[in-house]
Design an enzyme around this catalytic site. Structure first.
Site, PDB file in Angstrom:
ATOM      1  CB  ALA A 190      -0.854  -0.148   1.357  1.00 13.90           C
ATOM      2  CE1 TYR A 191       5.417   5.598   2.452  1.00 21.02           C
ATOM      3  CE2 TYR A 191       7.218   4.113   1.905  1.00 21.02           C
ATOM      4  CZ  TYR A 191       6.677   5.390   2.311  1.00 21.02           C
ATOM      5  OH  TYR A 191       7.912   6.227   2.713  1.00 21.02           O
ATOM      6  CB  ALA A 192       5.230   0.487  -2.977  1.00 21.60           C
TER       7      ALA A 192
END
Length: 256
Positions: free
Chosen positions: A163-165
């Protein structure tokens, strides 16, 4: 009577360059704020909640002879960011460098991801970047620079960073587009994508063994420091770095 015409006029003082640094009170953002101030820029240190850290950052800059002011704003709120830029212009006369280092990171396997956490992260990392970039595109002076932040995990694709990437992949996608949209304005747009860097955000929730393993991943065999990243940002925001435009710089010691 003769008149002396050999006098020299005092040159006008050079106009100060001005930087707005979101998330500028802690971690990489603080290192960026302090580095830009060391390079002679007046710095508007933005913070979301931690007023004490912002005041500490401003104090460190001013005690070293620099110029800085702390201003609260949520990067995802367009009216607050407009007010932040208004304050920078009122305080120092204009804006030359905008660094969007505000960010949020939640780690989880995709199968277990809390969608509330996903929404909060994307609100800061995607919407926040677009709100700040939009205001920068409207306000930066000729010769100016916008620097966004991604992550080298967009390339390394470690588990639990999905999700962060994804949120930072959006930042990378808009970088060259915005640079091209600003054609003719003499404004650069770049994104810095740090690798493992020794900040509270990175170290939080990791075991010593995980940190040690990540530190050994780059060929330089260490974690990056906030100062490493700040030096890259300062270069991109300087006249020396002005030929670099529309690029993603993976500042990670040699990782993929």
């Amino acid at each position: 009577m003769t008149t002396n015409t050999n006098h020299q006029e005092t040159p006008a003082p050079e106009a100060v360059r001005v930087a707005v640094v979101t998330g500028g009170s802690r971690g990489i953002g603080r290192a960026v704020s302090e580095k830009l101030a060391q390079d002679g820029l007046a710095v508007v240190v933005n913070y979301a909640h931690d007023e004490a850290s912002a005041k500490e950052t401003v104090a460190a800059i001013t005690e070293a002879g620099g110029r800085a002011v702390a201003v609260q704003a949520d990067v995802a709120e367009e009216t607050e960011i407009a007010a932040l830029f208004d304050r920078a212009e009122e305080e120092y006369g204009g804006i030359d460098v905008v660094v969007n280092s505000a960010g949020r990171m939640t780690l989880s396997p995709i199968a277990d991801l809390d969608l509330t956490a996903l929404d909060a992260m994307h609100r800061t990392n995607i919407r926040g970047t677009f709100v700040v970039a939009r205001e920068a595109a409207r306000r930066l002076r000729a010769g100016g620079s916008f620097v966004g932040f991604s992550t080298s995990v967009v390339g390394t694709q470690f588990p639990t960073y999905g999700a962060y990437a994804a949120s930072k992949g959006a930042v990378e996608a808009m970088t060259l587009i915005l640079a091209r949209e600003l054609r003719g304005r003499d404004i650069t747009v770049n994104t810095v994508a740090p690798g493992p860097t020794a900040t509270d955000l990175f170290l939080s929730g990791k075991t010593p063994e995980q940190i040690d393993q990540l530190a050994k991943t780059p060929p330089l065999e260490r974690l990056g420091t906030p100062e490493d990243i700040a030096a890259v940002v300062a270069f991109l925001g300087s006249p020396a770095g002005h030929w670099v435009n529309g690029q993603i710089l993976r500042a990670n010691g040699g990782m993929i």
